[in-house]
Design an enzyme around this catalytic site. Structure first.
Site, PDB file in Angstrom:
ATOM      1  N   CYS A  30      28.752  22.830  33.641  1.00  0.00           N
ATOM      2  CA  CYS A  30      30.108  22.682  34.175  1.00  0.00           C
ATOM      3  C   CYS A  30      30.727  21.356  33.742  1.00  0.00           C
ATOM      4  CB  CYS A  30      30.112  22.867  35.688  1.00  0.00           C
ATOM      5  SG  CYS A  30      31.769  23.106  36.347  1.00  0.00           S
ATOM      6  N   HIS A  52      27.848  28.233  36.137  1.00  0.00           N
ATOM      7  CA  HIS A  52      26.744  27.655  36.898  1.00  0.00           C
ATOM      8  C   HIS A  52      25.555  28.610  36.882  1.00  0.00           C
ATOM      9  CE1 HIS A  52      28.806  24.182  38.622  1.00  0.00           C
ATOM     10  NE2 HIS A  52      29.885  24.926  38.582  1.00  0.00           N
ATOM     11  N   GLU A  64      22.699  28.100  38.001  1.00  0.00           N
ATOM     12  CA  GLU A  64      21.977  27.971  39.271  1.00  0.00           C
ATOM     13  C   GLU A  64      22.627  28.772  40.400  1.00  0.00           C
ATOM     14  OE1 GLU A  64      23.998  25.845  37.962  1.00  0.00           O
ATOM     15  OE2 GLU A  64      25.096  24.717  39.479  1.00  0.00           O
TER      16      GLU A  64
END
Lengths: 257, 192
Positions: free
Chosen positions: B76, B174, B176
């Site tokens: 990001c 993202h 994650e």
């Protein structure tokens, strides 16, 4: 293509989910983490946890819970309820919340939005707006829809955008709990008024309500609680339905639905 | 040991949680030696470009990042700071990727928030990843497609979903927070 998001909302009290939950497969439906994991498997796109506890001791339980959720869940989640200060936000973000949601505290002190956005970025600030049709217009209510405010919904929505909100969670109090469908006109007006994403909430009862809100308004996400918890609408089933009606949604396991 | 770069940006804990779920131990650090000795480095971040760059420069971390020879994954804001410049705060960035970061036009809602499709994926980061998989984004600025682009995404315009140059990898989304697809991408990075 950006997908429309489906977001289940879990009410939390003393670290446990509040509303009755009807998931046959789940071991402990009162455990928000277990429930959240089930929703992740069901392709929920995000989760919202709304803390409805009041005391400081119970708030500590919330922080522990947020840490557990962050460890276990691999999709974004928002935490709301009882956030009054930047310090409250700091604790939640450090515990692992991706976004926080503020409502009454933003109405009482609009600059709180700006302070949070400056410190943590607009992307983590969701402003929840409870709208109620009152004296021939949509007004902002606080304290769970019990207290009127001087704000009209459209002007308040514009103001929170200007103050740095990254997203608006718009609940129609008139529709909430009715299962008669989202307040389409309200959602449309707000989505047209602001250039930040709008999550529609309140009134979802059947699958076609989601289709309607995505087809007829600029909402980029829709939130519901009890119809998902009670299994009246399952998210995989809802997404399959939306796909057949040409609404773009994420389906990670197309063969398993 | 994976080093997660510590700086004034959010979302760092989420990256560590994701690595832990993959059974991988990590360290959140801004120590030069720890970063340079790590097996791999993750440069995460959600935040504002100019204040993040200032923070990195004040601590000499800008030079440390550019000198890393192990695999690096920017996420990001991390991706954006690895480009030449960002319109956000008129910031000169690290210049690893030869492209500029610009603000999305207001023809669509900004920030670009939610799940969007991966297009034209290439390279080892996307091993076992189906084209058209959805990943989670939240950002208002984007990196223009360039020679280092290894995945694209469309949101009113086409932008770089991922970049790679030598040992430097980066994703605008993202991983994650991108459910199973994101875990696979992180796993691919860990297995480089």
């Amino acid at each position: 293509m950006l997908k429309k998001r489906i977001i289940p909302c879990l009410d939390i009290k003393e670290g446990r989910t509040v509303k009755g939950i009807n998931f046959g497969s789940i071991k402990d439906a009162g455990d928000p983490v277990e429930l959240a994991k089930t929703y992740v498997e069901h392709d929920a796109d995000e989760l919202v946890f709304l803390d409805i506890t009041a005391t400081i001791e119970e708030r500590k339980t919330l922080i522990d819970l947020v840490e557990r959720i962050a460890r276990e869940i691999n999709i974004p989640f928002t935490v709301g309820g009882g956030i009054n200060t930047v310090q409250d936000v700091d604790r939640l973000i450090k515990a692992g919340a991706d976004k926080i949601s503020i409502n009454s505290s933003a109405v009482k002190r609009p600059n709180l939005i700006k302070e949070i956005a400056q410190q943590y970025g607009s992307q983590c600030v969701v402003v929840a707006i409870d709208a109620k049709w009152h004296q021939d217009t949509w007004n902002v209510f606080i304290h769970g829809g019990t207290t009127p405010t001087p704000y009209g919904v459209l002007s308040w929505a514009k103001q929170v955008e200007q103050l740095g909100a990254g997203e608006i969670l718009l609940t129609s109090m008139n529709q909430d709990g009715t299962k008669a469908g989202f307040a389409l006109e309200l959602v449309q007006q707000v989505a047209d008024e602001v250039n930040i994403p709008v999550i529609a909430s309140g009134g979802a009862g059947v699958k076609s309500h989601f289709k309607d809100v995505f087809e007829k308004t600029g909402a980029t996400a829709a939130l519901a609680a009890s119809i998902f918890h009670y299994g009246e609408v399952s998210i995989p089933d809802l997404k399959k339905y939306l796909v057949t009606h040409n609404v773009a949604v994420r389906t990670s396991k197309p063969n398993m639905i | 040991m994976i080093a997660i770069l510590k700086y004034n940006a959010g979302n760092i804990k989420s990256v560590q949680n994701a690595l832990t779920r993959l059974g991988c131990s990590s360290l959140i650090t801004d120590d030069r030696t720890e970063i340079l000795n790590a097996e791999k480095v993750i440069f995460p971040g959600v935040g504002e470009a100019s204040s993040a760059m200032r923070y990195l420069r004040e601590r000499g971390l800008d030079k440390v990042i550019s000198s890393i020879t192990q695999p690096v994954l920017g996420i990001c804001l991390g991706l954006q700071l690895m480009c030449t410049s960002s319109q956000e705060g008129n910031t000169t960035c690290l210049g690893i990727f030869d492209t500029e970061v610009k603000l999305f036009p207001s023809t669509e809602k900004v920030p670009h928030m939610g799940w969007n499709t991966l297009l034209d994926v290439q390279g080892r980061l996307f091993r076992n990843i189906n084209e058209h998989s959805d990943v989670y984004y939240v950002h208002s600025y984007y990196a223009e497609p360039c020679a280092h682009t290894v995945a694209l995404c469309d949101y009113s315009i086409s932008f770089s979903a991922a970049l790679q140059k030598g040992n430097f990898f980066a994703t605008q989304f993202h991983p994650e927070k991108s459910a199973g697809v994101g875990e696979m991408i992180l796993k691919n990075f860990l297995e480089l």
